[in-house]
Scaffold this active site. Structure first.
Site, PDB file in Angstrom:
ATOM      1  N   GLU A  78       0.945  -1.258  -0.268  1.00 45.77           N
ATOM      2  CA  GLU A  78       0.007  -0.019  -0.098  1.00 45.77           C
ATOM      3  C   GLU A  78       0.916   1.167   0.009  1.00 45.77           C
ATOM      4  OE1 GLU A  78      -3.145   0.271   3.151  1.00 45.77           O
ATOM      5  OE2 GLU A  78      -2.674   2.306   3.121  1.00 45.77           O
ATOM      6  N   ARG A  84       0.687  10.101   1.110  1.00 48.13           N
ATOM      7  CA  ARG A  84       1.182  11.248   2.508  1.00 48.13           C
ATOM      8  C   ARG A  84       2.432  11.925   1.930  1.00 48.13           C
ATOM      9  NH1 ARG A  84       0.185   7.222   7.402  1.00 48.13           N
ATOM     10  NH2 ARG A  84      -1.894   6.278   6.608  1.00 48.13           N
ATOM     11  N   THR A  99      -4.397   6.175   1.849  1.00 50.26           N
ATOM     12  CA  THR A  99      -4.609   7.695   2.276  1.00 50.26           C
ATOM     13  C   THR A  99      -5.235   8.333   1.216  1.00 50.26           C
ATOM     14  OG1 THR A  99      -2.579   7.217   3.700  1.00 50.26           O
ATOM     15  CG2 THR A  99      -3.624   9.499   3.629  1.00 50.26           C
ATOM     16  N   LYS A 151     -11.212  -1.738   6.093  1.00 50.09           N
ATOM     17  CA  LYS A 151      -9.915  -1.748   6.710  1.00 50.09           C
ATOM     18  C   LYS A 151     -10.401  -0.991   8.548  1.00 50.09           C
ATOM     19  CE  LYS A 151      -6.380   2.088   7.170  1.00 50.09           C
ATOM     20  NZ  LYS A 151      -4.801   2.224   6.487  1.00 50.09           N
TER      21      LYS A 151
HETATM   22  C1  3PG Z   1      -2.167   3.585   8.137  1.00 53.53           C
HETATM   23  O1  3PG Z   1      -2.519   4.383   7.688  1.00 53.53           O
HETATM   24  O2  3PG Z   1      -2.606   2.482   7.821  1.00 53.53           O
HETATM   25  C2  3PG Z   1      -1.291   3.562   9.285  1.00 53.53           C
HETATM   26  O3  3PG Z   1      -0.683   4.871   9.461  1.00 53.53           O
HETATM   27  C3  3PG Z   1      -0.146   2.539   9.477  1.00 53.53           C
HETATM   28  O4  3PG Z   1       0.808   3.134  10.284  1.00 53.53           O
HETATM   29  P1  3PG Z   1       1.203   2.250  11.421  1.00 53.53           P
HETATM   30  O5  3PG Z   1       1.359   0.801  11.123  1.00 53.53           O
HETATM   31  O6  3PG Z   1       2.587   2.797  11.783  1.00 53.53           O
HETATM   32  O7  3PG Z   1       0.390   2.634  12.652  1.00 53.53           O
END
Ligand code: 3PG
Length: 221
Positions: A47, A51, A75, A135
């Protein structure tokens, strides 16, 4: 593609590779070696988030240079971004939450949308349109394993990819749940390792998670 087809596509890609690294590209030179380090550990779904300004070009580059991988966009916040990741060649689209706009676009989308949810009401927003895959975000903050166990009661047939705050140590608890189809996060490619271009570390961390997955699958067989 119909929503039913897109749900099947999501199931296929998570069945092939249930771990979903969430990647925010800071340097162009990281894109291919990072993907290769993950692939070397047996991870074929990525993914790539929007960002950073390199998100879209990273998706396009990976589609061109690494056709064996399945490259999703993450995102994605609105309709404009939805279209831009389709144009870049994203093979699936992940959103941190759900809006009417995104859910409607996902209904007609040529690639699957995995909408983000954090509550039962948000699941229902997607459910009434036919969505059955979500998700869970931010997973650890909104109840993690316990929340997913609770969702299994009312939402039989719904499956999740929890993401957000998950680390190698908490992975097994998620993988043990029937309503979990995959688990996402950054822990397989942590920022410090990527900044140091330490692709060996990324491969080792990813391989450790893949090994856990294989162990879990053999327990469940
Ligand atoms: C996401 O957008 O899925 C999260 O930011 C994943 O990041 P993390 O595993 O560091 O929480």
């Amino acid at each position: 593609m119909s929503l039913v087809d897109n749900t099947r596509t999501l199931d296929d890609l998570f069945a092939r590779s249930p771990l979903l690294p969430v990647i925010s590209i800071q340097r162009e030179s990281d894109i291919l070696p990072l993907a290769d380090a993950l692939a070397a550990a047996g991870i074929s779904n990525l993914e790539i988030t929007l960002r950073t300004p390199l998100g879209l070009s990273a998706i396009a580059l990976l589609r061109r240079e690494r056709p064996a991988l399945c490259v999703g966009a993450g995102t994605v916040l609105d309709g404009r971004q939805f279209q831009s990741v389709l144009d870049a060649g994203a093979q699936f689209i992940v959103t941190p939450g759900c809006t009417d706009e995104l859910l409607t676009l996902g209904l007609e989308s040529p690639v699957p949308l995995l909408p983000g949810i954090a509550t039962a009401s948000e699941i229902l927003m997607g459910y009434r349109l036919g969505y059955r895959r979500f998700k869970l975000f931010p997973a650890e903050v909104c109840g993690g394993v316990q929340a997913l166990k609770s969702f299994a009661g009312p939402f039989a047939g719904v499956r999740f990819c929890p993401t957000g705050g998950i680390r190698q140590e908490s992975l097994a608890g998620y993988l043990a749940l029937d309503n979990v189809m995959g688990v996402g996060g950054t822990w397989m490619a942590p920022r410090a390792a990527v900044e140091a271009a330490d692709w060996g570390a990324v491969s080792r961390l990813s391989a450790a998670s893949v090994a856990l997955l294989v162990k879990q699958e053999s327990i469940l067989e």
